[in-house]
Design an enzyme around this catalytic site. Structure first.
Site, PDB file in Angstrom:
ATOM      1  NE  ARG A  61     -32.757 -67.955 110.088  1.00 28.33           N
ATOM      2  CZ  ARG A  61     -32.963 -66.677 110.025  1.00 28.33           C
ATOM      3  NH1 ARG A  61     -31.965 -65.880 109.803  1.00 28.33           N
ATOM      4  NH2 ARG A  61     -34.153 -66.183 110.176  1.00 28.33           N
ATOM      5  CE  LYS A 108     -34.455 -72.595 107.759  1.00 31.46           C
ATOM      6  NZ  LYS A 108     -35.562 -72.589 106.828  1.00 31.46           N
ATOM      7  CG  PHE A 137     -38.837 -74.788 111.489  1.00 27.59           C
ATOM      8  CD1 PHE A 137     -37.633 -74.940 110.836  1.00 27.59           C
ATOM      9  CD2 PHE A 137     -39.038 -75.563 112.611  1.00 27.59           C
ATOM     10  CE1 PHE A 137     -36.681 -75.821 111.260  1.00 27.59           C
ATOM     11  CE2 PHE A 137     -38.086 -76.451 113.059  1.00 27.59           C
ATOM     12  CZ  PHE A 137     -36.915 -76.573 112.377  1.00 27.59           C
ATOM     13  CD  GLU A 138     -34.265 -71.829 113.447  1.00 29.84           C
ATOM     14  OE1 GLU A 138     -33.485 -70.866 113.589  1.00 29.84           O
ATOM     15  OE2 GLU A 138     -33.958 -73.013 113.627  1.00 29.84           O
ATOM     16  N   GLY A 139     -37.807 -69.164 109.345  1.00 23.92           N
ATOM     17  CA  GLY A 139     -37.596 -68.350 108.158  1.00 23.92           C
ATOM     18  C   GLY A 139     -37.651 -69.225 106.933  1.00 23.92           C
TER      19      GLY A 139
END
Lengths: 433, 513
Positions: free
Chosen positions: B196, B275, B317-319
Site C-alpha cells: 500500500r 493510501k 481499489f486496494e481497500g
C-alpha cells in the site's frame, strides 16, 4: 642520504649528457636542466621570485633539506611536449617520492606543488590532493604520549597539512574517506588537520546548495554557451527566448586576428516585446554597456537596451474598459481607495527605473556589432525600426555616437549629444562605482 | 521488482520500490498493471510461499514470461472477504483440490498465467469441528478449467486488462497451497498491507508532472491582460498541489524507511494512512488542475481528464478508503485500549487516587496547558524554523490522547459500530502522521543543506497549521454534547431517507390549497 647525494653529484657531473639514471627516471623534465648548468645546485632561490606567495616562501640558505629544492623545482619544469596536465603533475609528485626514502624537504615540496597546481589545471581534483597528502611520511608525526598531544606535535607539518586542506576548501573540493584515512595515518586523530577535515566534512555538505543562484561547476568553454548561461542567469523567466544573432566564424589559418564576426547572443521575454511595441517612437531608446557579469571566474560583458521613465505627466493611466468582464465587475464604483494599513505600493528598496527591453552579450563592444544586434531584434520587434536608438557605450574608444538605426529619423542635434555625454559619464561612474 | 535476486528479480528494498513507483506512476494503466502483477500478484509467493514454490514460479514471473494476478473479489463479496463462495474441495486421492467458482474484476485476468486464488476449504479444527476457512492457492492456467470473460469497459485505467475469471473443476495440486490450509485470510492481509505505501510515491510522481504541465499553461495564458498565474485563486491551487505532493512523498518514504528496518515491523496502519491520504488528495488535486485549464482541461485532447478518471479508482481499489479508515481507527484504538484497560478498570472500580488524578488532569486541561514532549527547544528533535508547527503537533497529540481515553471509556467494545466517530479518529490520525512526516523531512533538509529547503519549510508550516486547525475542529466534534457534533441529526436524516429510499421533502412549489 648518501644515495641522494650521489645522485645529485652524478647529475651535476653529467649535466651535458643527460644520460643518468636520475634523468632517465624523470625523463623529459630534466632536458632543460642543461641550460642552467653553470648556475649550480645552490642558487635555486632566484627562480622562485616569480611565484605568487600564497604559501610561505621556501627557506633560502643552502642547508641540508633545502638542497633538494632545486630538483623539486626542476620536477615541475615544463616538459618539451608542453602538456601541463594531470599526468605530468602526478608524475612530478611521484618522482619526488622515488628520489628519497626519507623524503627530505617534503614540506617545501608540498607548498611548491600547491602553488603549481593552478598551472597544471588540477586544483579541483581530489585524487591529486590525496596524492599530495601521500607525500607525507606516515606514522612519524602522530603524537605518542600525552605531552606530545598537549603541545602541537610537528607544527610545521601540521601547518602544511592545514595548507593543503585550505587549498581544497578554496577550490571547493570535498575531501573523502581516503583523505580521512591518510590524515589519520599521518597526523593522528587529534591533530589540527584532522579537526579541519571534520569541520570541512560537516559544513561543506551543508553549504553545498546554499547559493540561491547556482552555477554549474564546469563552465562551458565555448563563448556562445557561456553567453547563453549568463543571459539565463540574468533573466530567469522561463518564457524568455534566447536568440543567437551571430556565431563566431572560423578564424583564418593565416592567423590574421580579423575577428570580423564575433558572437552576439540576445534574450528577450514576451513582456519586453510587448513593452517595446508600446513604446512611443518620439522618445529614444538607449543601448548601454558594457556591464560585467562574473560567472565563477569568468567575466561576461553585456549590453542592455533600455528607455527612460516617462515623466508622470506623460504616463497614461491604464484604462479599464467599462464592459470587460462578463461575470464580475472589474472596477467598483466606490469613492475611496486603499486604506493606509494595506498600502504596499511604496517599497523603499524598489527604485523605479526605465524599462529594459532586451539584453545581449557580444564578443566585441563596438557599435557595429551592436548595430547588428539591433537589426536582429528588428525581426521580432518590427516597431523598433521607428524608434531612434542611441548608443551609449562606455567602451575603451570612449566614442559617443548618436545614430539611429531606423534611418528615417534625423539624428538628434549635437547639444543634446553633449548633454548625453555628460549623462553618459555620470552613468559610467554610477555603473562602475 | 521485489523478487529476491536469487530468483532472478531485482531484490529492491521498499524505499527503492517506492522510488520506482514514482516513475511508473506517470501513467495510471501501466502503474496498475505492474502493481497487479508484482505488488499483489506474486507477493503472495514471496511472502508465504515455500522454497519449492518460489523456485518453481518466481524466476519466470520475475522475467515477465508469465504474468500474475490476484483473485479475491467475487460478485457478491468486495470488501467482505469472509463471504466468498469459491470452493476448493479435496479430491479422493488427496492429491488435488478441485476449484469451483468465479472471480470478478481481476486486473491482468486476461493476460495472466499464474493466479493467486482465495477459496473456501473445509478445515477440521482442533476440536474436530468442521469449519470453512479461506485458503490461498497458486493456480496456473495450464491446470485446465480457467476461463476469463471479456475485458471490462471501465471509467479509467482503460489500458489495463480487467475481466472475470471462472474456475470450473480446476485441479490444483496440494503442493500449490500458499501458506497453510485455512491460513488464507492472513496471507491476503499481509499481501495487501505490504504494497500500500507505494501509492503515496506513485501519486506524488504523477502530481509533480501535473504541476509542471499546468504551470506551463498558467504562466503563458493571459486573460484580462494578466497571466493566469497572477490571480490569487490559481496561485492557491498550485500551492495546494505542491503542499499535498510534499506531504504524500514524506509519508510514503517515511513508511518505506520504517518497513526497511531489520526485523518485520508492522507498519500496516501507516501504509493504510498513506493510501487514504494519497488517494483522496490525488482526486482533489487532479480535479483542481483540470479546473485551472478550464475548458481545455475537459477536452479529450489533453491528458487531464484521463488522469482524473484514472485517479478515481485509487479511492476504491486496494481497500476502499472507508474500510481503511475503520481499520486505522480500530487498530489504533485496540492498541490504546490495551494500555488503558488497567486504568479504566480501576476507574470503574472507583479507586480513589485514580479518580482524583483523572479529575485533576481534566481540570488542568480545561484551563489550558502547554504540552512539551521534547520536540522543540534546545535539545529538540526538529529545527527551530519549524518549532511552531512542532508545538502544534505536540498539542494535538496530547489532546487526541485524552479524547481517545474518553471515547474508550464511553463506548468500550461497541465503538466498532460507531463509524462516524471512527472516521473522525482516523482523519485526525492521518493528519498527525502527515505532520510528523513533514516536520521530520523539513528539519532534515535544513540540517543537511538540501537545495530549496526554505521552500520545504514553508510547505511544512502551511500544512501543519491547516492540519492543526482541522484536528482541533474534529476533536471538538468528538465530544458528546458539543454543538459541532452533528452525528445524531445525520443519523436521523439518513434513517428517514433510507426508509423511503427517496428524497422525502415536499417540493418547494407544493401548495396546500
Amino acid at each position: 642520504m648518501s644515495w641522494a647525494q650521489a645522485i645529485l653529484l652524478a647529475r651535476g657531473l653529467s649535466r651535458g649528457c643527460g644520460g643518468i639514471c636520475g634523468a632517465t627516471v624523470t625523463g623529459a623534465p630534466f632536458s632543460q636542466v642543461s641550460l642552467q648548468a653553470p648556475r649550480g645546485l645552490h642558487c635555486s632561490a632566484a627562480t622562485h621570485s616569480s611565484d605568487s606567495w600564497l604559501v610561505p616562501p621556501p627557506p633560502k640558505p643552502p642547508r641540508g633539506p633545502t638542497r633538494a629544492l632545486a630538483p623539486h623545482e626542476e620536477l615541475f619544469r615544463r616538459a618539451p611536449d608542453g602538456a601541463q596536465d594531470k599526468a605530468n603533475f602526478v608524475r612530478a609528485v611521484q618522482t619526488f617520492g622515488q628520489h628519497n626514502v626519507h623524503k627530505r624537504g617534503h614540506v617545501d615540496f608540498i607548498y611548491l606543488a600547491l602553488r603549481k597546481m593552478r598551472e597544471y589545471g588540477v586544483e579541483r581534483d581530489l585524487a591529486v590532493y590525496n596524492l599530495l597528502l601521500d607525500v607525507f611520511p606516515k606514522e612519524v608525526f602522530r603524537p605518542r604520549s600525552i605531552f606530545q598531544r598537549i603541545f602541537i606535535h610537528y607544527p610545521r607539518q601540521q601547518e602544511c597539512g592545514i595548507a593543503v586542506l585550505e587549498q581544497m576548501e578554496n577550490h571547493g573540493v570535498m575531501p573523502n574517506k581516503e583523505t580521512e584515512f591518510l590524515l589519520i595515518q599521518i597526523f593522528g586523530r587529534k591533530s589540527y588537520p584532522m579537526l579541519k577535515f571534520v569541520r570541512m566534512k560537516l559544513w561543506f555538505s551543508r553549504f553545498k546548495n546554499i547559493n540561491p543562484f547556482p552555477l554549474p561547476r564546469d563552465l562551458p568553454q565555448d563563448p556562445v554557451d557561456l553567453a547563453k548561461l549568463g543571459l539565463r542567469h540574468m533573466e530567469p523567466n522561463l518564457s524568455a527566448r534566447v536568440t543567437i544573432y551571430q556565431t563566431p566564424s572560423a578564424r583564418d589559418s593565416t592567423g590574421a586576428a580579423d575577428a570580423t564576426e564575433s558572437h552576439i547572443v540576445g534574450i528577450q521575454t514576451p513582456d519586453q516585446q510587448a513593452a517595446l511595441a508600446h513604446h512611443n517612437p518620439a522618445r529614444p531608446i538607449f543601448v548601454e554597456g558594457p556591464f560585467s557579469l562574473w560567472l565563477r571566474d569568468k567575466c561576461v560583458y553585456y549590453h542592455i537596451l533600455r528607455a527612460d521613465l516617462l515623466p508622470p505627466e506623460e504616463r497614461e493611466a491604464e484604462e479599464i474598459p467599462e464592459e470587460w468582464n462578463l461575470y464580475y465587475p472589474m472596477q467598483l464604483d466606490l469613492d475611496y481607495g486603499r486604506s493606509g494599513w494595506d498600502d504596499y505600493e511604496f517599497d523603499i528598496h524598489k527604485v523605479e527605473e526605465g524599462p529594459v527591453f532586451a539584453i545581449c552579450v557580444a564578443g566585441a563592444h563596438d557599435q557595429a556589432t551592436l548595430a547588428r544586434w539591433i537589426q536582429g531584434l528588428q525581426e521580432t520587434n518590427p516597431g523598433l525600426a521607428q524608434i531612434p536608438v542611441v548608443f551609449r557605450l562606455a567602451g575603451s574608444t570612449g566614442e559617443l555616437l548618436a545614430t539611429s538605426s531606423g534611418l528615417e529619423e534625423p539624428p538628434p542635434p549635437p547639444p543634446e549629444g553633449q548633454e548625453e555625454e555628460e549623462n553618459n559619464q555620470q552613468r559610467q561612474q554610477q555603473g562602475q562605482s | 521488482m521485489q523478487v529476491p535476486e536469487e530468483y532472478g528479480g531485482l531484490g529492491l528494498s521498499n524505499t527503492l520500490y517506492a522510488r520506482m513507483g514514482e516513475i511508473v506512476g506517470l501513467d495510471g494503466s501501466i502503474a496498475v498493471t505492474l502493481a497487479a502483477h508484482q505488488a499483489i500478484g506474486l507477493k503472495g509467493i514471496i511472502l508465504a510461499g515455500s522454497k519449492e514454490q518460489k523456485a518453481k514460479y518466481l524466476p519466470r514471473l520475475a522475467s515477465g514470461e508469465h504474468i500474475a494476478a490476484f483473485c479475491l473479489t467475487e460478485p457478491s463479496s468486495g470488501s467482505d472477504v469472509a463471504s466468498i463462495k469459491t470452493r476448493a474441495t479435496l479430491s479422493e486421492d488427496k492429491k488435488y483440490y478441485i476449484l469451483n467458482g468465479s472471480k470478478v474484476w481481476i486486473t491482468n485476468g486476461g493476460l495472466a498465467n499464474i493466479f493467486t486464488v482465495f477459496a473456501k476449504t473445509q478445515v477440521v479444527d482442533s476440536e474436530s469441528s468442521v469449519k470453512d476457512k479461506i485458503t490461498a492457492f497458486i493456480v496456473e492456467r495450464d491446470f485446465g478449467g480457467v476461463t476469463n470473460g471479456k475485458p471490462e469497459d471501465k471509467l479509467g485505467i482503460r489500458g489495463s486488462n480487467t475481466c472475470e475469471v471462472h474456475f470450473e473443476n480446476t485441479r490444483v495440486p496440494v503442493e500449490n497451497v500458499l501458506g497453510e490450509v485455512g491460513g488464507g485470510f492472513k496471507v491476503a492481509m499481509n499481501i495487501l498491507n505490504s504494497g500500500r505505501f507505494s501509492m503515496g510515491s506513485v501519486v506524488a510522481g504523477m502530481l509533480k508532472k501535473l504541476i509542471e504541465m499546468t504551470a506551463e499553461y498558467a504562466c503563458t495564458r493571459k486573460q484580462f491582460n494578466k497571466n493566469l498565474s497572477e490571480f490569487g485563486l490559481i496561485q492557491e491551487k498550485f500551492a495546494l498541489m505542491a503542499q499535498k505532493a510534499y506531504v504524500m512523498e514524506s509519508m510514503a518514504y517515511l513508511t518505506a524507511g520504517m518497513l526497511d528496518r531489520p526485523g518485520f515491523p508492522d507498519c500496516s496502519i501507516e501504509a493504510a494512512m498513506v493510501k487514504v491520504f494519497s488517494s483522496e488528495c490525488a482526486w482533489q488535486c487532479v480535479s483542481e488542475a483540470l479546473q485551472i485549464l478550464g475548458g481545455s482541461g475537459y477536452m479529450r485532447d489533453y491528458p487531464y481528464e484521463r488522469m482524473l478518471r484514472d485517479t478515481r479508482i485509487l479511492l476504491i481499489f486496494e481497500g476502499t478508503n472507508e474500510i481503511l479508515r475503520m481499520y486505522i481507527a480500530l487498530t489504533g484504538l485496540q492498541h490504546a485500549g490495551r494500555i488503558l484497560t488497567a486504568r479504566i478498570n480501576e476507574l470503574k472500580r472507583g479507586n480513589v487516587s485514580t479518580v482524583i488524578e483523572t479529575i485533576s488532569q481534566k481540570l488542568r486541561d480545561s484551563v489550558g496547558r502547554t504540552v512539551n514532549m521534547g520536540l522543540t527547544g534546545k535539545l529538540g528533535a526538529v529545527h527551530p524554523s519549524v518549532a511552531d508547527s512542532a508545538s502544534k503537533l505536540e498539542e494535538n497529540v496530547y489532546y487526541f490522547g485524552r479524547t481517545v481515553e474518553t471515547l474508550l471509556l464511553r463506548f468500550g467494545k461497541t465503538i466498532v459500530e460507531e463509524q462516524m466517530i471512527l472516521k473522525r479518529v482516523a482523519n485526525i490520525l492521518i493528519n498527525l502522521y502527515g505532520m510528523t512526516a513533514v516536520l521530520s523531512r523539513a528539519s532534515r533538509s535544513i540540517r543537511v543543506g538540501l537545495p530549496n529547503h526554505d521552500h520545504e519549510v514553508l510547505l511544512a508550516n502551511i500544512y501543519c497549521a491547516e492540519a492543526y486547525y482541522q484536528n482541533l475542529f474534529t476533536l471538538s466534534q468528538l465530544d458528546k454534547y458539543s454543538p459541532e457534533n452533528l452525528d445524531e441529526q445525520i443519523k436521523k436524516v439518513s434513517e428517514q431517507v433510507l426508509e423511503k429510499r427517496a428524497y422525502i421533502c415536499a417540493h418547494p412549489l407544493e401548495r396546500t390549497s
